[in-house]
Design a protein around this motif. Structure first.
Motif, PDB file in Angstrom:
ATOM      1  N   GLY A 187       0.848  -1.181   0.000  1.00  0.00           N
ATOM      2  CA  GLY A 187       0.000   0.000   0.000  1.00  0.00           C
ATOM      3  C   GLY A 187       0.888   1.236   0.000  1.00  0.00           C
ATOM      4  O   GLY A 187       2.074   1.156   0.345  1.00  0.00           O
ATOM      5  N   THR A 188       0.348   2.373  -0.384  1.00  0.00           N
ATOM      6  CA  THR A 188       1.183   3.562  -0.506  1.00  0.00           C
ATOM      7  C   THR A 188       0.381   4.836  -0.288  1.00  0.00           C
ATOM      8  O   THR A 188      -0.841   4.854  -0.444  1.00  0.00           O
ATOM      9  CB  THR A 188       1.850   3.604  -1.903  1.00  0.00           C
ATOM     10  N   ASP A 189       1.096   5.912   0.053  1.00  0.00           N
ATOM     11  CA  ASP A 189       0.487   7.240   0.130  1.00  0.00           C
ATOM     12  C   ASP A 189       0.704   8.008  -1.161  1.00  0.00           C
ATOM     13  O   ASP A 189       0.116   9.076  -1.360  1.00  0.00           O
ATOM     14  CB  ASP A 189       1.077   8.027   1.307  1.00  0.00           C
ATOM     15  N   GLY A 190       1.562   7.483  -2.030  1.00  0.00           N
ATOM     16  CA  GLY A 190       1.804   8.132  -3.305  1.00  0.00           C
ATOM     17  C   GLY A 190       2.696   7.291  -4.183  1.00  0.00           C
ATOM     18  O   GLY A 190       3.598   6.601  -3.695  1.00  0.00           O
ATOM     19  N   ILE A 191       2.459   7.318  -5.497  1.00  0.00           N
ATOM     20  CA  ILE A 191       3.323   6.619  -6.445  1.00  0.00           C
ATOM     21  C   ILE A 191       3.422   7.444  -7.714  1.00  0.00           C
ATOM     22  O   ILE A 191       2.413   7.921  -8.243  1.00  0.00           O
ATOM     23  CB  ILE A 191       2.813   5.187  -6.750  1.00  0.00           C
ATOM     24  N   SER A 192       4.646   7.631  -8.180  1.00  0.00           N
ATOM     25  CA  SER A 192       4.881   8.367  -9.415  1.00  0.00           C
ATOM     26  C   SER A 192       6.117   7.810 -10.103  1.00  0.00           C
ATOM     27  O   SER A 192       6.929   7.115  -9.477  1.00  0.00           O
ATOM     28  CB  SER A 192       5.074   9.865  -9.132  1.00  0.00           C
ATOM     29  N   ALA A 193       6.268   8.120 -11.388  1.00  0.00           N
ATOM     30  CA  ALA A 193       7.398   7.610 -12.148  1.00  0.00           C
ATOM     31  C   ALA A 193       8.718   8.157 -11.622  1.00  0.00           C
ATOM     32  O   ALA A 193       9.737   7.462 -11.614  1.00  0.00           O
ATOM     33  CB  ALA A 193       7.233   7.960 -13.622  1.00  0.00           C
ATOM     34  N   ILE A 238      10.618   3.092  -8.620  1.00  0.00           N
ATOM     35  CA  ILE A 238       9.614   2.608  -9.566  1.00  0.00           C
ATOM     36  C   ILE A 238      10.134   1.384 -10.317  1.00  0.00           C
ATOM     37  O   ILE A 238       9.360   0.508 -10.724  1.00  0.00           O
ATOM     38  CB  ILE A 238       9.213   3.741 -10.549  1.00  0.00           C
ATOM     39  N   SER A 239      11.466   1.249 -10.475  1.00  0.00           N
ATOM     40  CA  SER A 239      12.064   0.097 -11.158  1.00  0.00           C
ATOM     41  C   SER A 239      11.890  -1.201 -10.375  1.00  0.00           C
ATOM     42  O   SER A 239      12.043  -2.292 -10.934  1.00  0.00           O
ATOM     43  CB  SER A 239      13.552   0.349 -11.413  1.00  0.00           C
ATOM     44  N   GLU A 240      11.564  -1.110  -9.083  1.00  0.00           N
ATOM     45  CA  GLU A 240      11.376  -2.296  -8.256  1.00  0.00           C
ATOM     46  C   GLU A 240       9.934  -2.801  -8.283  1.00  0.00           C
ATOM     47  O   GLU A 240       9.630  -3.850  -7.711  1.00  0.00           O
ATOM     48  CB  GLU A 240      11.780  -2.001  -6.807  1.00  0.00           C
ATOM     49  N   VAL A 241       9.055  -2.060  -8.930  1.00  0.00           N
ATOM     50  CA  VAL A 241       7.633  -2.398  -8.969  1.00  0.00           C
ATOM     51  C   VAL A 241       7.309  -3.164 -10.245  1.00  0.00           C
ATOM     52  O   VAL A 241       7.689  -2.759 -11.344  1.00  0.00           O
ATOM     53  CB  VAL A 241       6.759  -1.123  -8.894  1.00  0.00           C
ATOM     54  N   ASP A 242       6.615  -4.286 -10.106  1.00  0.00           N
ATOM     55  CA  ASP A 242       6.208  -5.078 -11.263  1.00  0.00           C
ATOM     56  C   ASP A 242       4.818  -4.690 -11.757  1.00  0.00           C
ATOM     57  O   ASP A 242       4.589  -4.606 -12.966  1.00  0.00           O
ATOM     58  CB  ASP A 242       6.227  -6.574 -10.914  1.00  0.00           C
ATOM     59  N   ASP A 243       3.880  -4.493 -10.815  1.00  0.00           N
ATOM     60  CA  ASP A 243       2.500  -4.214 -11.181  1.00  0.00           C
ATOM     61  C   ASP A 243       1.944  -3.079 -10.319  1.00  0.00           C
ATOM     62  O   ASP A 243       2.287  -2.962  -9.132  1.00  0.00           O
ATOM     63  CB  ASP A 243       1.609  -5.440 -10.972  1.00  0.00           C
ATOM     64  N   ALA A 261       7.892   3.394 -17.446  1.00  0.00           N
ATOM     65  CA  ALA A 261       9.016   3.006 -16.591  1.00  0.00           C
ATOM     66  C   ALA A 261       9.112   1.491 -16.428  1.00  0.00           C
ATOM     67  O   ALA A 261       9.994   1.001 -15.717  1.00  0.00           O
ATOM     68  CB  ALA A 261       8.883   3.676 -15.224  1.00  0.00           C
ATOM     69  N   GLY A 262       8.206   0.748 -17.079  1.00  0.00           N
ATOM     70  CA  GLY A 262       8.283  -0.708 -17.059  1.00  0.00           C
ATOM     71  C   GLY A 262       7.299  -1.401 -16.133  1.00  0.00           C
ATOM     72  O   GLY A 262       7.373  -2.614 -15.941  1.00  0.00           O
TER      73      GLY A 262
END
Length: 278
Positions: A187-193, A238-243, A261-262
């Motif tokens: 879970g997260t409070d924010g996600i961006s490239a 972001i490179s560590e995230v798959d989905d 970013a993949g």
């Protein structure tokens, strides 16, 4: 156990309606820094007497500072406590959880879950799975999963944060680094490239990154309000995230950058309420 002991040692129960109102109070103060009692009462369409009771409880919990004629934000506490997030974007989180459950393999499998209301919805969607091991640092998720006999639950140690009910620090980090899991659901409070996956607390971020390090796959679950946003502490690049699983209210441009970013982006459409489905 006496009623007096329970009153002193247990968190107060908060109704769904009041929980949402208190969450909105904190959100308004976060946007405007301070508000008068009259302004808050008008914004929330409640009486000043009702509002005074809410402000008194939030002040007692250290979530805001009451002032003469109103309230102001407490700078050291920018995040909304987990018990007040339960009614926020609930329908979106239910849809996100359903899609996420479909991404988890059946049969014997180990899964790590961070704290949060969206990850809690994912846990509920997995309650009938057989052979599943849940590893978590969230007290609320561990307590709920422990009541479902088909699941095996591993709870990490650590120091419990009052606002999130998550165990953090070296004990929790060591536990995550000592266990290999097939998938980590974050879970997260924010996600961006550019900012990656972020949260409000740096200790919580370090603990959650330890969860990410030993996972074969990392899935981030976030309602549309978190997309394109960055908060204080990075949990993962972001490179560590798959989905990423989110809903259709998310900013399309921010999603394009994350996908570029993949990251495999899954967007659930908000059609009808889950309670209306057959």
């Amino acid at each position: 156990m006496s009623k007096q002991y329970l009153d002193q040692s247990s968190p107060r129960a908060v109704s769904s309606k009041r929980s949402e109102r208190m969450r909105r109070i904190l959100s308004l103060l976060h946007e405007h820094t301070s508000r008068s009692l009259g302004d808050l009462a008008r914004d929330l369409s409640v009486s000043e007497a009702t509002l005074r009771r809410d402000l008194a409880e939030l002040d007692e919990q250290g979530q805001l500072v009451r002032t003469h004629g109103g309230a102001r934000e407490r700078n050291s506490q920018p995040e909304i406590p987990v018990r007040l997030r339960n009614t926020s974007y609930k329908r979106e989180k239910q849809y996100i959880a359903r899609r996420t459950v479909d991404l988890i393999p059946t049969g014997p499998y180990a899964l790590a879950l961070s704290g949060g209301t969206t990850t809690a919805e994912v846990a509920r969607g997995l309650r009938h799975r057989a052979g599943l091991t849940i590893v978590t640092n969230s007290l609320t998720i561990a307590m709920e999963c422990a009541t479902w006999p088909r699941l095996k639950v591993i709870m990490t140690g650590g120091v419990v944060r009052q606002s999130s009910f998550e165990a953090v620090g070296s004990l929790s980090e060591g536990a995550f680094r000592g266990i290999n899991v097939g998938t980590c659901i974050l879970g997260t409070d924010g996600i961006s490239a550019t900012g990656g996956v972020t949260t409000h607390d740096e200790t919580e971020a370090r603990t959650n990154h330890a969860m990410v390090e030993n996972a074969g796959r990392v899935i981030v679950v976030a309602d549309g309000s978190k997309i394109g946003r960055a908060t204080l502490a990075k949990m993962a690049d972001i490179s560590e995230v798959d989905d990423l699983v989110t809903d259709s209210s998310a900013d399309p441009e921010a999603l394009k950058l994350i996908a570029a970013a993949g990251v495999e982006v899954h967007v659930v459409e908000m059609a009808i309420s889950p309670v209306d489905e057959p």
